[in-house]
Design a protein around this motif. Structure first.
Motif: not given
Length: 758
Positions: A500-501, A550-551, A555-556, A629-631
């Motif tokens: 993802x990075x 995205x799963x 990574x998402x 993970x997003x935050x």
């Protein structure tokens, strides 16, 4: 040191040397400032393109850094010479004072060859006779011994410091002669301990070695001398010995919990040592590579690669050493696997084998694991390694591919192809007895370094060069491979944070692919400008790749946050009225904003498909995992939004750090991300349950809000007359993008095995 040399020494030459180096430091300080603020600063702001964007800019950056090292080395030399000057003057003063005290006590001191004599006067005699004579003699000899040590250690330290690099300068800093001399002395003492038979090593010696390596692991003089004194074979024998419980049971019982620290400290020390460009270390790295495929001794089944690879998991090893070592390791792998026909049983951990890796992640028997961890810290070596051929079409192997005529022929494999797609990894267990993930996890981190140009786990900075052709070609291979067989990533989802990075730093290339922006469409590269080499990806590959990455929550999140920042930076860039005409997207503001929103919408829509597959499919992931993970990304970019990463106004990349270009870009990106993190709450999807349509609409609405915010902030920053129409343009663009994502994914529904929204 000769008696007469110290007694009659004229220190003017030494005084002049100290004065000269001090003046040199003033000049170098100015040059260092000019290099950083002028040379490097202008290079980072310049609008580079093509070859110059990668090679020339990187060269300028390294050249500017050399001025820092030149200053540091000059300062260390001045400090050592100045300290030596003061200490020798002190010893000369003490010598003359002792001689004068002897004279007043009726004794004469004269030089004799390289030494001296102390003679009592016949009348009157010294107060205590021969006792006073002996005492004066011993005092004078002690002063000479001290002066000799000062002179000798200064000479050794200065020579060793200068010899650390054949070209350029050493960045090692010493405040005085003692600190440099002590580093060398400690290295020799600890090397003597490590060279002992491990059976005879005491707890006290173990502790001294561990503490010393921890203290000095980053000291270049220490590391070079320690490694050179211990030698390659001695290094292997030492670690294999202390890591084997039966070698020294008493020591193992008392200190087995500290072995992980010792492994780390030894690895860091050896990494520092390999950076020294001395004949001794060049010989050391050559011999260590040669020992890799050999057993430690005639009674051992453990090979050198298995030991050394576990001493490479920390630190930045010399690139050339890693290249040579990796080539020999892969040759051994080819032999052990009969050119990839079966697993490398040579690396399989057996019951009586020592645990050469003490971190608990794996046993350390597979040398590929530790080597890949070393590559994750050394981007240039990693790029070269993965692009190197593993098997050619002409070699005897079983790997096939179809040619242009549809016939099956022998394939050629790169190291990437073999390790990512074909290798039968030896079974490994962690300390809890679970299947170890460290092999493929280290592979993912090494690929992260190889494709991005910076160590894995770090973020790009203003000095990170644009992608070069080798990095871009490798990224193309990663995307195509995961697209070809998504299970390569899905079955090893722990690799997704690195993947993802990687994707987040290739978003310009990914967005180009969604717009089918190949060479035949010149306007697309202007919409998504790239300095350096572009990764040429197929639209269908990108769709499947994004839906797979995205799963996984990590990574998402990497791509999700990156795309938001990238979208904001793009709108800010293209709405700038001062953008040069030859860089401008040749369409109206309306079409520009719609197209940016559309491509971003397709990326976000494809990620949403991957996320719903994870939440609604067999994986049964939780929305909370994705939001968390997003935050978490907020913690890593909060101080960096607005930092221009890349070159000039035409390089909008590395969006995880902010796609800032120009003065207002940080403001636009910052506002958008601030709103994004405020809105990323699990409650946004509360109530949608398992209804695919509702989940799809919720994702599209959130993206529409972000696109609107990005467009409005960019319009505000540049006083755009189109500000009132931005909302409608971004809504249309985002809707079209989500429709594109749905259409593209539906074509591959059989592979994705998921319900595609309409």
């Amino acid at each position: 040191m000769d008696f007469e040399a110290l007694h009659s020494a004229n220190f003017k030459t030494l005084d002049d040397a100290v004065d000269g180096w001090t003046k040199m430091l003033v000049k170098l300080a100015d040059l260092k400032k000019d290099a950083q603020d002028g040379l490097r600063g202008k290079a980072n702001k310049a609008n580079w393109a093509g070859y110059n964007a990668t090679v020339s800019r990187e060269f300028i950056g390294k050249t500017a850094e050399e001025f820092n090292d030149a200053y540091t080395q000059a300062e260390s030399i001045r400090n050592i010479v100045r300290d030596t000057q003061g200490e020798l003057k002190t010893q000369q003063r003490l010598l003359k004072e002792a001689i004068e005290r002897g004279r007043t006590n009726h004794m004469s001191v004269r030089s004799a060859g390289s030494g001296f004599t102390v003679t009592p006067n016949p009348d009157p005699k010294p107060a205590n006779g021969q006792k006073d004579v002996d005492a004066l003699r011993d005092e004078l000899q002690g002063i000479l011994n001290t002066a000799t040590e000062v002179d000798s250690t200064a000479s050794t330290s200065l020579k060793a410091l200068v010899d650390l690099t054949d070209y350029g300068f050493s960045g090692q800093k010493y405040a005085d002669r003692d600190s440099a001399a002590n580093a060398i002395k400690e290295a020799e003492n600890l090397a003597r301990i490590a060279k002992k038979n491990p059976e005879d090593l005491t707890v006290k010696e173990f502790d001294a070695l561990n503490a010393g390596l921890k203290k000095y692991s980053g000291d270049e003089l220490f590391a070079e001398r320690f490694a050179e004194q211990l030698g390659p074979k001695g290094t292997l024998e030492f670690w294999a010995g202390v890591a084997t419980p039966s070698t020294n049971r008493d020591l193992y019982v008392d200190r087995h919990e500290q072995l992980a620290d010792l492994q780390k400290n030894l690895s860091l020390t050896l990494a520092t040592a390999t950076q020294a460009d001395t004949p001794e270390m060049r010989r050391w790295t050559y011999e260590m590579t040669e020992l890799g495929s050999q057993p430690l001794n005639k009674n051992s089944t453990t090979q050198g690669f298995q030991v050394m690879s576990n001493l490479m998991r920390w630190g930045n090893f010399d690139d050339q050493f890693l290249r040579s070592y990796g080539s020999e390791l892969m040759e051994t792998e080819k032999t052990a696997t009969s050119n990839g026909r079966h697993g490398a049983t040579l690396w399989t951990h057996m019951g009586m084998d020592p645990n050469l890796n003490r971190t608990g992640e794996d046993s350390g028997s597979d040398p590929m694991i530790g080597y890949l961890k070393a590559l994750s810290n050394s981007p240039d070596a990693a790029t070269d390694f993965f692009n190197e051929p593993f098997l050619s079409k002409d070699e005897d192997h079983d790997f096939k591919e179809e040619n242009n005529d549809g016939k099956e022929v022998s394939a050629s494999l790169s190291n990437f192809d073999y390790l990512f797609e074909e290798r039968d990894w030896p079974p490994e267990r962690d300390k809890d007895g679970e299947n170890s993930i460290s092999g493929r996890n280290n592979l993912a981190m090494a690929l992260e370094a190889a494709t991005t140009g910076h160590p894995a786990g770090e973020l790009p900075t203003v000095d990170t060069p644009p992608h070069n052709p080798e990095q871009a070609r490798l990224m193309e291979s990663v995307v195509a491979s995961i697209s070809d067989d998504p299970n390569r990533l899905k079955d090893n989802s722990f690799m997704s944070d690195s993947v993802g990075q990687m994707a987040s730093e290739y978003l310009p290339d990914i967005n180009r692919a969604t717009a089918d922006g190949g060479k035949e469409n010149e306007s697309v590269p202007k919409l998504f400008p790239i300095a350096g080499a572009a990764a040429d990806m197929q639209h269908t590959d990108v769709t499947r790749f994004l839906a797979t990455v995205g799963q996984n929550p990590e990574g998402y999140a990497a791509i999700e946050v990156g795309q938001k920042a990238y979208m904001a930076g793009l709108m800010d860039y293209h709405l700038d009225p001062d953008l040069p005409a030859d860089s401008r997207y040749p369409h109206s503001a309306e079409e520009t904003i719609k197209e940016i929103a559309r491509r971003s919408g397709e990326v976000e829509g494809t990620l949403a498909i991957g996320r719903q597959e994870a939440v609604l499919g067999e994986a049964k992931a939780k929305d909370d995992d994705f939001e968390h993970a997003t935050n978490q990304k907020k913690n890593t970019i909060s101080g960096l939004v607005g930092l221009g990463v890349g070159v000039g106004t035409s390089f909008i990349a590395s969006p995880v750090v902010g796609a800032a270009v120009g003065g207002a870009a940080g403001t636009v990106t910052g506002v958008v991300l601030e709103q994004f993190f405020k809105d990323t709450d699990p409650q946004n999807l509360a109530g949608v349950g398992h209804d695919v349509g509702l989940r799809w609409e919720a994702s599209k609405d959130a993206q529409t809000d972000m696109a609107r915010a990005a467009g409005e902030e960019a319009a505000k920053a540049h006083n755009s007359p189109d500000a009132e129409r931005i909302q409608e343009w971004t809504r249309i663009g985002t809707t079209d993008g989500f429709d594109d994502a749905s259409t593209a994914a539906r074509r591959m529904a059989d592979d994705l095995e998921t319900e595609i929204p309409t």
